[in-house]
Write a protein that holds these residues in place. Structure first.
Motif, PDB file in Angstrom:
ATOM      1  N   THR A 105       0.888  -1.159   0.000  1.00 30.90           N
ATOM      2  CA  THR A 105       0.000   0.000   0.000  1.00 30.90           C
ATOM      3  C   THR A 105       0.924   1.207   0.000  1.00 30.90           C
ATOM      4  OG1 THR A 105      -0.077   0.005   2.415  1.00 30.90           O
ATOM      5  CG2 THR A 105      -1.855  -1.161   1.282  1.00 30.90           C
ATOM      6  N   VAL A 106       0.333   2.393  -0.124  1.00 33.78           N
ATOM      7  CA  VAL A 106       1.163   3.585  -0.185  1.00 33.78           C
ATOM      8  C   VAL A 106       0.677   4.564   0.863  1.00 33.78           C
ATOM      9  CG1 VAL A 106       1.666   5.602  -1.607  1.00 33.78           C
ATOM     10  CG2 VAL A 106       1.781   3.346  -2.622  1.00 33.78           C
ATOM     11  N   ARG A 107       1.645   5.178   1.541  1.00 30.95           N
ATOM     12  CA  ARG A 107       1.304   6.234   2.489  1.00 30.95           C
ATOM     13  C   ARG A 107       2.208   7.418   2.157  1.00 30.95           C
ATOM     14  NH1 ARG A 107       2.026   3.721   7.906  1.00 30.95           N
ATOM     15  NH2 ARG A 107       0.249   2.431   7.331  1.00 30.95           N
ATOM     16  N   GLY A 108       1.660   8.391   1.427  1.00 36.77           N
ATOM     17  CA  GLY A 108       2.463   9.567   1.049  1.00 36.77           C
ATOM     18  C   GLY A 108       3.642   9.180   0.190  1.00 36.77           C
ATOM     19  N   ASP A 109       4.848   9.423   0.712  1.00 40.79           N
ATOM     20  CA  ASP A 109       6.044   9.108  -0.081  1.00 40.79           C
ATOM     21  C   ASP A 109       6.686   7.791   0.376  1.00 40.79           C
ATOM     22  OD1 ASP A 109       6.987   9.903   2.364  1.00 40.79           O
ATOM     23  OD2 ASP A 109       8.563  11.217   1.559  1.00 40.79           O
ATOM     24  N   ARG A 110       5.871   6.904   0.957  1.00 36.17           N
ATOM     25  CA  ARG A 110       6.387   5.612   1.404  1.00 36.17           C
ATOM     26  C   ARG A 110       5.514   4.468   0.913  1.00 36.17           C
ATOM     27  NH1 ARG A 110      10.190   6.270   5.638  1.00 36.17           N
ATOM     28  NH2 ARG A 110      10.829   8.285   4.904  1.00 36.17           N
ATOM     29  N   ALA A 111       6.189   3.374   0.592  1.00 31.50           N
ATOM     30  CA  ALA A 111       5.444   2.147   0.313  1.00 31.50           C
ATOM     31  C   ALA A 111       5.388   1.358   1.606  1.00 31.50           C
ATOM     32  CB  ALA A 111       6.157   1.336  -0.752  1.00 31.50           C
ATOM     33  N   VAL A 112       4.259   0.758   1.868  1.00 33.03           N
ATOM     34  CA  VAL A 112       4.129  -0.064   3.065  1.00 33.03           C
ATOM     35  C   VAL A 112       3.997  -1.519   2.632  1.00 33.03           C
ATOM     36  CG1 VAL A 112       2.807  -0.468   5.180  1.00 33.03           C
ATOM     37  CG2 VAL A 112       2.941   1.850   4.201  1.00 33.03           C
ATOM     38  N   VAL A 113       4.995  -2.311   3.052  1.00 31.21           N
ATOM     39  CA  VAL A 113       4.991  -3.741   2.734  1.00 31.21           C
ATOM     40  C   VAL A 113       4.948  -4.480   4.063  1.00 31.21           C
ATOM     41  CG1 VAL A 113       6.306  -5.651   1.724  1.00 31.21           C
ATOM     42  CG2 VAL A 113       6.323  -3.410   0.608  1.00 31.21           C
ATOM     43  N   LEU A 158      10.152   6.285  -1.006  1.00 29.94           N
ATOM     44  CA  LEU A 158      10.041   6.267  -2.459  1.00 29.94           C
ATOM     45  C   LEU A 158      10.597   7.536  -3.117  1.00 29.94           C
ATOM     46  CD1 LEU A 158       6.392   4.914  -2.587  1.00 29.94           C
ATOM     47  CD2 LEU A 158       8.463   3.617  -3.132  1.00 29.94           C
ATOM     48  N   GLY A 159      10.728   8.602  -2.329  1.00 25.17           N
ATOM     49  CA  GLY A 159      11.257   9.845  -2.884  1.00 25.17           C
ATOM     50  C   GLY A 159      10.205  10.655  -3.636  1.00 25.17           C
ATOM     51  N   ARG A 160       9.051  10.077  -3.878  1.00 23.25           N
ATOM     52  CA  ARG A 160       7.963  10.785  -4.555  1.00 23.25           C
ATOM     53  C   ARG A 160       6.651  10.424  -3.849  1.00 23.25           C
ATOM     54  NH1 ARG A 160       9.524  12.909  -9.266  1.00 23.25           N
ATOM     55  NH2 ARG A 160       7.489  12.976 -10.264  1.00 23.25           N
ATOM     56  N   ILE A 161       5.658  11.266  -4.059  1.00 18.05           N
ATOM     57  CA  ILE A 161       4.363  11.030  -3.398  1.00 18.05           C
ATOM     58  C   ILE A 161       3.400  10.368  -4.386  1.00 18.05           C
ATOM     59  CG2 ILE A 161       2.358  12.165  -2.333  1.00 18.05           C
ATOM     60  CD1 ILE A 161       4.320  14.332  -1.383  1.00 18.05           C
ATOM     61  N   TYR A 162       2.749   9.314  -3.919  1.00 16.82           N
ATOM     62  CA  TYR A 162       1.820   8.578  -4.784  1.00 16.82           C
ATOM     63  C   TYR A 162       0.419   8.606  -4.208  1.00 16.82           C
ATOM     64  CZ  TYR A 162       5.992   6.832  -7.055  1.00 16.82           C
ATOM     65  OH  TYR A 162       7.165   6.747  -7.733  1.00 16.82           O
ATOM     66  N   LYS A 163      -0.544   8.437  -5.121  1.00 16.63           N
ATOM     67  CA  LYS A 163      -1.944   8.324  -4.679  1.00 16.63           C
ATOM     68  C   LYS A 163      -2.130   7.013  -3.932  1.00 16.63           C
ATOM     69  CE  LYS A 163      -4.637  10.528  -8.307  1.00 16.63           C
ATOM     70  NZ  LYS A 163      -4.049  10.033  -9.557  1.00 16.63           N
ATOM     71  N   GLU A 164      -2.855   7.088  -2.848  1.00 12.45           N
ATOM     72  CA  GLU A 164      -3.146   5.857  -2.131  1.00 12.45           C
ATOM     73  C   GLU A 164      -4.163   5.038  -2.912  1.00 12.45           C
ATOM     74  OE1 GLU A 164      -3.937   6.851   1.965  1.00 12.45           O
ATOM     75  OE2 GLU A 164      -2.156   8.118   1.990  1.00 12.45           O
ATOM     76  N   SER A 165      -4.174   3.763  -2.663  1.00 14.40           N
ATOM     77  CA  SER A 165      -5.067   2.882  -3.417  1.00 14.40           C
ATOM     78  C   SER A 165      -6.524   3.219  -3.133  1.00 14.40           C
ATOM     79  CB  SER A 165      -4.794   1.439  -3.019  1.00 14.40           C
ATOM     80  OG  SER A 165      -5.785   0.625  -3.576  1.00 14.40           O
ATOM     81  N   THR A 166      -7.313   3.261  -4.208  1.00 13.91           N
ATOM     82  CA  THR A 166      -8.741   3.444  -3.998  1.00 13.91           C
ATOM     83  C   THR A 166      -9.430   2.142  -4.370  1.00 13.91           C
ATOM     84  OG1 THR A 166      -8.801   4.335  -6.221  1.00 13.91           O
ATOM     85  CG2 THR A 166      -8.847   5.937  -4.434  1.00 13.91           C
ATOM     86  N   GLY A 167     -10.057   1.559  -3.399  1.00 10.16           N
ATOM     87  CA  GLY A 167     -10.886   0.371  -3.639  1.00 10.16           C
ATOM     88  C   GLY A 167     -10.183  -0.768  -4.333  1.00 10.16           C
ATOM     89  N   GLU A 168     -10.518  -0.984  -5.594  1.00 12.32           N
ATOM     90  CA  GLU A 168     -10.131  -2.182  -6.317  1.00 12.32           C
ATOM     91  C   GLU A 168      -8.694  -2.171  -6.821  1.00 12.32           C
ATOM     92  OE1 GLU A 168     -13.445  -4.456  -7.599  1.00 12.32           O
ATOM     93  OE2 GLU A 168     -13.072  -3.843  -5.529  1.00 12.32           O
ATOM     94  N   THR A 169      -8.077  -0.996  -6.915  1.00  9.94           N
ATOM     95  CA  THR A 169      -6.764  -0.908  -7.544  1.00  9.94           C
ATOM     96  C   THR A 169      -5.720  -1.716  -6.779  1.00  9.94           C
ATOM     97  OG1 THR A 169      -7.377   1.348  -8.054  1.00  9.94           O
ATOM     98  CG2 THR A 169      -5.114   0.728  -8.560  1.00  9.94           C
ATOM     99  N   LYS A 170      -4.971  -2.528  -7.544  1.00  9.48           N
ATOM    100  CA  LYS A 170      -3.918  -3.332  -6.912  1.00  9.48           C
ATOM    101  C   LYS A 170      -2.604  -2.563  -6.992  1.00  9.48           C
ATOM    102  CE  LYS A 170      -2.198  -6.865  -9.162  1.00  9.48           C
ATOM    103  NZ  LYS A 170      -1.978  -8.167  -9.798  1.00  9.48           N
ATOM    104  N   LEU A 171      -2.017  -2.265  -5.850  1.00  8.25           N
ATOM    105  CA  LEU A 171      -0.743  -1.554  -5.846  1.00  8.25           C
ATOM    106  C   LEU A 171       0.404  -2.529  -5.617  1.00  8.25           C
ATOM    107  CD1 LEU A 171      -1.379   1.712  -3.769  1.00  8.25           C
ATOM    108  CD2 LEU A 171      -1.274   1.447  -6.257  1.00  8.25           C
ATOM    109  N   GLU A 172       1.503  -2.292  -6.347  1.00  6.47           N
ATOM    110  CA  GLU A 172       2.693  -3.120  -6.174  1.00  6.47           C
ATOM    111  C   GLU A 172       3.946  -2.265  -6.204  1.00  6.47           C
ATOM    112  OE1 GLU A 172       1.643  -7.317  -8.332  1.00  6.47           O
ATOM    113  OE2 GLU A 172       1.298  -5.463  -9.459  1.00  6.47           O
TER     114      GLU A 172
END
Ligand code: ADP
Ligand code: MG
Length: 362
Positions: free
Chosen positions: A252-260, A267-281
């Protein structure tokens, strides 16, 4: 030669049902520049041959248009497209001599005898067929027959494009390597537009200036070998190119971090957090991970098998049960130890449903 443009091409072998699952090619917009050396790379069944046959006119696409320069050729028959195509398995005339097989495309177009001899001799030398020219094709081995097919594809200099459909499949490995270099040389010499289909990444990366990667009827990335390596646009590209391929972890993503799991990776960049069905990797190549047993920086992993792959050493590590490959070079990492894993931030990519996310600068 011509610039070849595919506009909104889609193809279904069962007609235009409107159901995307029926389409062998989903939707393609591609331009092949005049004189380019391209590889079309993808696993078996992804639509490579379908695409080639649409270019050569063996197939008319269900949807979309094909242009050679500014001329639309979508439903023009093969004979009127002036293309050459080499198939996976040899297509030769058994009762003709090797010479006549090679000469055939030229004779057909009324090229004069002297020029035919010159051209056949030149190609026979390149393909190491000089001593077979007078023999009948019948009874020759599959290797030799396929070299004749290659020669036939290459004999004319006035074609719009040469299409190679996995042409080295029946050729033995040593000869394969030689023929591939010959093709590359020939491209440099004559500036043919060449599209070379393969499911072998080494073949694609050594032949082509630009590689088109296909997956399930779609083009997922077009790029130089470096681009495909450094920034895979799709998890499939990351996994398919490179050996071993890119590590892909659910996250999952929290701001500029990936959570595993319970770990956070910057990550050095900010990403959108997952909405519903989207699979993040999270995708990171084994080359962009650093494993250390002396430092306690990074994520704690246990170190499993270590393999020698050519000039590389690759360790299999486990991050709370998640497997990753890490290039460890010649340092003192041993199997069975525990260590710490550091991600090279600029090369830690986030994918949503397989597609690379750009993120925003912090
Ligand atoms: P590739 O060359 O990448 O292995 P193809 O273009 O041959 O893939 O095939 C793409 C898809 O279209 C596959 O699912 C294949 O089974 C299907 N297909 C190919 N040729 C035909 C055909 N003549 N009739 C029906 N389906 C076909
Ligand atoms: Mg095929």
């Amino acid at each position: 030669m011509a610039r070849i443009r595919l506009q909104n091409i889609a193809h279904s072998y069962v007609g235009d049902t409107g159901n995307l699952d029926d389409f062998a090619l989903k939707k393609l917009d591609l331009t092949w520049d005049d004189g380019g050396a391209y590889a079309l790379l993808g696993p078996s069944g992804c639509g490579k041959s379908t695409l080639l046959n649409i270019i050569s006119g063996l197939l008319y696409p269900t949807r979309g248009k094909v242009y050679f320069d500014d001329r639309e050729v979508t439903t023009l028959p093969t004979e009127e497209r002036n293309t050459a195509q080499v198939f996976q398995f040899p297509v030769v005339y058994d009762t003709m001599t090797v010479f006549d097989n090679l000469a055939f495309p030229l004779k057909n177009r009324g090229v004069d005898g002297k020029e035919i001899r010159r051209r056949v001799t030149e190609l026979a030398e390149m393909l190491d067929l000089q001593n077979d020219l007078k023999r009948k094709a019948q009874g020759l081995t599959a290797d030799v027959k396929q070299k004749i097919s290659l020669g036939r594809g290459l004999i004319r200099k006035d074609v719009n494009v040469i299409l190679f459909d996995e042409p080295l499949t029946v050729i033995d490995p040593q000869l394969k390597w030689e023929l591939r270099s010959q093709l590359k040389k020939l491209h440099k010499q004559f500036d043919f537009t060449m599209i070379y289909v393969t499911h072998d990444q080494t073949e694609a990366l050594t032949f082509a200036d630009e590689v088109v990667v296909m997956y399930e009827g779609e083009v997922v990335q077009v790029g130089t070998p470096e681009e495909l390596f450094n920034r895979p646009n799709h998890t499939f590209v990351g996994y398919f190119i490179g050996s071993p391929g890119m590590n892909i972890l659910p996250c999952t993503v929290r701001g500029d971090r990936a959570v595993v799991g319970k770990h956070e990776i910057p990550l050095g960049r900010i990403y959108k957090e997952s909405t519903g069905e989207t699979k993040l990797e999270l995708g990171v190549r084994p080359e962009f991970l650093t494993l250390s047993t002396s430092s306690d920086q990074g994520l704690p992993v246990s170190i499993g098998r270590i393999d020698d792959i050519g000039h590389l050493r690759v360790a299999q590590v486990s991050l709370d049960g998640l497997p990753l490959s890490v290039v460890v070079g010649e340092n003192e990492i041993l199997s069975g130890q525990s260590g710490h894993l550091v991600f090279d931030t600029p090369h830690a990519n986030i994918y949503a449903d397989g597609h690379l996310q750009r993120g925003e600068a912090v």
